[in-house]
Design a protein around this motif. Structure first.
Motif, mmCIF file in Angstrom:
data_model
loop_
_atom_site.group_PDB
_atom_site.id
_atom_site.type_symbol
_atom_site.label_atom_id
_atom_site.label_comp_id
_atom_site.label_asym_id
_atom_site.label_seq_id
_atom_site.Cartn_x
_atom_site.Cartn_y
_atom_site.Cartn_z
ATOM 1 N N SER A 56 0.822 -1.216 0.000
ATOM 2 C CA SER A 56 0.000 0.000 0.000
ATOM 3 C C SER A 56 0.854 1.264 0.000
ATOM 4 O O SER A 56 0.382 2.338 -0.357
ATOM 5 N N VAL A 57 2.114 1.112 0.382
ATOM 6 C CA VAL A 57 3.032 2.251 0.433
ATOM 7 C C VAL A 57 3.809 2.403 -0.871
ATOM 8 O O VAL A 57 4.096 3.523 -1.304
ATOM 9 N N CYS A 58 4.115 1.268 -1.505
ATOM 10 C CA CYS A 58 4.986 1.265 -2.684
ATOM 11 C C CYS A 58 4.217 0.929 -3.955
ATOM 12 O O CYS A 58 3.138 0.341 -3.911
ATOM 13 N N LYS A 59 4.799 1.273 -5.095
ATOM 14 C CA LYS A 59 4.203 0.965 -6.387
ATOM 15 C C LYS A 59 4.272 -0.528 -6.677
ATOM 16 O O LYS A 59 3.347 -1.111 -7.263
ATOM 17 N N SER A 60 5.366 -1.177 -6.283
ATOM 18 C CA SER A 60 5.477 -2.627 -6.367
ATOM 19 C C SER A 60 6.428 -3.106 -5.288
ATOM 20 O O SER A 60 7.294 -2.347 -4.823
ATOM 21 N N VAL A 61 6.263 -4.370 -4.878
ATOM 22 C CA VAL A 61 7.061 -4.927 -3.784
ATOM 23 C C VAL A 61 7.477 -6.349 -4.134
ATOM 24 O O VAL A 61 6.655 -7.142 -4.618
ATOM 25 N N LYS A 62 8.745 -6.659 -3.897
ATOM 26 C CA LYS A 62 9.255 -8.020 -4.034
ATOM 27 C C LYS A 62 9.937 -8.395 -2.732
ATOM 28 O O LYS A 62 10.970 -7.814 -2.365
ATOM 29 N N LEU A 63 9.347 -9.360 -2.007
ATOM 30 C CA LEU A 63 9.907 -9.834 -0.749
ATOM 31 C C LEU A 63 10.315 -11.290 -0.918
ATOM 32 O O LEU A 63 9.497 -12.121 -1.317
ATOM 33 N N ILE A 64 11.560 -11.598 -0.623
ATOM 34 C CA ILE A 64 12.076 -12.951 -0.796
ATOM 35 C C ILE A 64 12.529 -13.490 0.564
ATOM 36 O O ILE A 64 13.451 -12.933 1.173
ATOM 37 N N PRO A 65 11.886 -14.556 1.049
ATOM 38 C CA PRO A 65 12.327 -15.147 2.320
ATOM 39 C C PRO A 65 13.737 -15.711 2.202
ATOM 40 O O PRO A 65 14.091 -16.315 1.184
ATOM 41 N N LEU A 66 14.524 -15.508 3.225
ATOM 42 C CA LEU A 66 15.858 -16.089 3.289
ATOM 43 C C LEU A 66 15.760 -17.473 3.939
ATOM 44 O O LEU A 66 15.396 -17.590 5.111
ATOM 45 N N ASP A 67 16.031 -18.483 3.169
ATOM 46 C CA ASP A 67 15.944 -19.855 3.655
ATOM 47 C C ASP A 67 17.264 -20.229 4.338
ATOM 48 O O ASP A 67 18.307 -20.241 3.693
ATOM 49 N N PRO A 68 17.229 -20.531 5.641
ATOM 50 C CA PRO A 68 18.468 -20.897 6.343
ATOM 51 C C PRO A 68 19.188 -22.082 5.698
ATOM 52 O O PRO A 68 20.413 -22.202 5.800
ATOM 53 N N ASP A 70 19.718 -22.530 2.660
ATOM 54 C CA ASP A 70 20.534 -22.078 1.530
ATOM 55 C C ASP A 70 21.827 -21.393 1.965
ATOM 56 O O ASP A 70 22.698 -21.121 1.130
ATOM 57 N N ARG A 71 21.955 -21.078 3.250
ATOM 58 C CA ARG A 71 23.102 -20.291 3.716
ATOM 59 C C ARG A 71 24.423 -20.987 3.417
ATOM 60 O O ARG A 71 25.363 -20.367 2.909
ATOM 61 N N LEU A 72 24.497 -22.283 3.731
ATOM 62 C CA LEU A 72 25.745 -23.010 3.516
ATOM 63 C C LEU A 72 26.090 -23.085 2.035
ATOM 64 O O LEU A 72 27.244 -22.888 1.640
ATOM 65 N N LYS A 73 25.079 -23.319 1.194
ATOM 66 C CA LYS A 73 25.304 -23.398 -0.248
ATOM 67 C C LYS A 73 25.799 -22.059 -0.793
ATOM 68 O O LYS A 73 26.744 -22.019 -1.594
ATOM 69 N N ARG A 74 25.174 -20.986 -0.367
ATOM 70 C CA ARG A 74 25.582 -19.669 -0.850
ATOM 71 C C ARG A 74 26.964 -19.291 -0.319
ATOM 72 O O ARG A 74 27.773 -18.689 -1.042
ATOM 73 N N ALA A 75 27.221 -19.633 0.937
ATOM 74 C CA ALA A 75 28.527 -19.333 1.511
ATOM 75 C C ALA A 75 29.636 -20.089 0.778
ATOM 76 O O ALA A 75 30.701 -19.533 0.499
ATOM 77 N N TRP A 76 29.385 -21.357 0.449
ATOM 78 C CA TRP A 76 30.380 -22.154 -0.255
ATOM 79 C C TRP A 76 30.638 -21.595 -1.654
ATOM 80 O O TRP A 76 31.790 -21.519 -2.105
ATOM 81 N N ALA A 77 29.549 -21.187 -2.324
ATOM 82 C CA ALA A 77 29.710 -20.601 -3.659
ATOM 83 C C ALA A 77 30.532 -19.317 -3.583
ATOM 84 O O ALA A 77 31.408 -19.064 -4.419
ATOM 85 N N GLY A 78 30.259 -18.497 -2.576
ATOM 86 C CA GLY A 78 31.021 -17.266 -2.413
ATOM 87 C C GLY A 78 32.468 -17.524 -2.060
ATOM 88 O O GLY A 78 33.372 -16.826 -2.532
ATOM 89 N N TRP A 79 32.701 -18.551 -1.249
ATOM 90 C CA TRP A 79 34.063 -18.904 -0.864
ATOM 91 C C TRP A 79 34.880 -19.319 -2.085
ATOM 92 O O TRP A 79 36.024 -18.885 -2.256
ATOM 93 N N ARG A 80 34.272 -20.133 -2.937
ATOM 94 C CA ARG A 80 34.968 -20.600 -4.139
ATOM 95 C C ARG A 80 35.305 -19.455 -5.081
ATOM 96 O O ARG A 80 36.319 -19.485 -5.775
ATOM 97 N N LYS A 81 34.453 -18.431 -5.087
ATOM 98 C CA LYS A 81 34.689 -17.290 -5.974
ATOM 99 C C LYS A 81 35.551 -16.213 -5.312
ATOM 100 O O LYS A 81 35.838 -15.182 -5.938
ATOM 101 N N GLY A 82 35.932 -16.436 -4.063
ATOM 102 C CA GLY A 82 36.763 -15.460 -3.369
ATOM 103 C C GLY A 82 36.010 -14.208 -2.976
ATOM 104 O O GLY A 82 36.597 -13.123 -2.886
ATOM 105 N N GLU A 83 34.707 -14.340 -2.711
ATOM 106 C CA GLU A 83 33.873 -13.200 -2.353
ATOM 107 C C GLU A 83 33.743 -13.080 -0.838
ATOM 108 O O GLU A 83 33.924 -14.052 -0.093
ATOM 109 N N ALA A 84 33.379 -11.894 -0.392
ATOM 110 C CA ALA A 84 33.016 -11.706 1.013
ATOM 111 C C ALA A 84 31.754 -12.517 1.286
ATOM 112 O O ALA A 84 30.778 -12.432 0.527
#
Length: 410
Positions: A56-68, A70-84
């Protein structure tokens, strides 16, 4: 002018913790002046119930739940790429698609990015005259550097790695955006020194306080008149600096206070208490509330509000809110340093455990001292931390004006 894209690493509503208080007040201010498309992640499933309100406040809204999960998978992908890792944890294909869709289908000519975790979604769209304001809030890389100093190996090595990678990323982001914002002059000056020529346009946007909501005269249910002095700490209790603060207070400071005031009780008020914090509830004189619908009754009931924060960045909202509620505050230098307030006049600043305990006892010993600190603290917040005075700076940074007003457009 066109629409504005607002990206946040955590849903900006409800404003029940430090970063959400800031992001919500900024979003509300902007949405009153321009059509806004909000993209944000949700780390607490309870917050999804506010989706309709934000729509009601915004023209459009996209909310994405953070699935716990997925944390390990995303962290591993970032580690392999040398990302923070703190950036990699927010790498989401659905958010990328949504941002591309907004930019392609709508006349997005401005972007407001809240927290460095969301910067990757904006960096591909900073050309073609599209104005981008990056609200770092704090220097996260320095926070991890502090963690490294306070931790043992291997955590110290992991935190040092994160600090190094995140600092390089922060510098690159500052290079590509139009304006980089921080919550205090101290943070702004530090980042200018760290980033050098990369920090071409850096400015300060202070946090504010809703002075009508956080007021001793506001309408809220009282906590109740229970016996014994009440010492109150508020904050998200899954946040490492807050966990460290309450554990230090419980282990070292509270026993010193209770030698003089055996009935003193320490209230730890905030959601998602870690197992370490929950364990404190088993000790005499300590109450762990978990998430509460309204922190004001606890703050209002406090004989002393305490901020024994040793690891800190930016501005501590808990201190501003307590001052706004006209309660005496005892804080460490780390908790006070980002706030425009005068020690001994507006609050007491004490760093080591013995001095901190003595400061708490001094307020309990002398009601006139507590009343003087409370009155002066409230006046200082009124004069320096009203949200409208701070948010007006956004008009120039984001080119907001009467022509953008959705009310006028309607």
């Amino acid at each position: 002018m066109g629409d504005l894209l607002f990206l946040a690493h955590r849903i900006p509503y409800p404003p029940d913790k430090g970063d959400k208080i800031r992001s919500w007040n900024i979003l509300k201010y902007i949405a009153e002046r321009a059509p806004v498309h909000l993209g944000a992640f949700v780390d607490d499933p309870e917050d999804m119930k506010h989706a309709d309100f934000l729509a009601s406040v915004c023209k459009s809204v996209k909310l994405i739940p953070l699935d716990p999960k997925d944390r390990l998978k995303r962290a591993w992908a970032g580690w392999r790429k040398g990302e923070a890792l703190s950036i990699a944890l927010f790498d989401d294909r659905a958010m990328k698609r949504w941002v591309w869709d907004r930019v392609k289908q709508h006349n997005i000519d401005r972007m407001f990015v809240f927290s460095s975790q969301m910067a990757p979604y904006a960096l591909g769209h900073t050309s073609q005259g599209r104005r981008t304001v990056m609200d770092f809030v704090d220097i996260d890389s320095d926070k991890f550097a502090q963690y490294a100093k306070e931790s043992r190996w291997p955590k110290s090595w992991l935190y040092a790695r994160e600090a190094k990678l995140l600092q390089a990323f922060e510098k690159q982001v500052a290079r590509h955006v139009d304006v980089s914002l921080f919550v205090s002059e101290a943070e702004t000056a530090m980042f200018k020194q760290i980033a050098g020529s990369y920090a071409h346009t850096v400015d300060t946007l202070h946090n504010g306080v809703d002075l009508a909501y956080f007021s001793p005269d506001a309408d809220f249910a009282p906590l109740g008149d229970e016996a014994g002095p009440k010492l109150v700490f508020t904050g998200a209790m899954d946040y490492r600096p807050n966990v460290d603060a309450v554990c230090w207070f419980a282990d070292v400071i509270l026993p010193l206070v209770r030698k003089r005031y055996p009935q003193a009780r320490f209230f730890i008020v905030g959601g998602k208490p870690t197992s370490e914090v929950q364990a404190l509830a088993g000790r005499e004189g300590i109450v762990v509330t978990g998430r509460v619908p309204d922190v004001r009754p606890y703050v209002a009931a406090a004989d002393v509000t305490v901020a024994p924060v040793r690891i800190a960045r930016g501005v501590q909202n808990k201190v501003l809110e307590a001052m706004a509620m006209a309660r005496p505050v005892v804080a460490t230098e780390a908790a006070w340093s980002g706030i425009d307030a005068e020690p001994e006049r507006d609050l007491l600043v004490r760093d080591n455990a013995a001095a901190f305990a003595a400061g708490v006892c001094a307020v309990l010993d002398d009601p006139a001292l507590g009343a003087r600190l409370a009155e002066s603290g409230r006046r200082q917040v009124e004069s320096r931390y009203a949200w409208p005075a701070q948010l007006g700076k956004l008009d120039a940074w984001l080119r907001l004006g009467a022509a953008d007003s959705k009310v006028e457009a309607a």
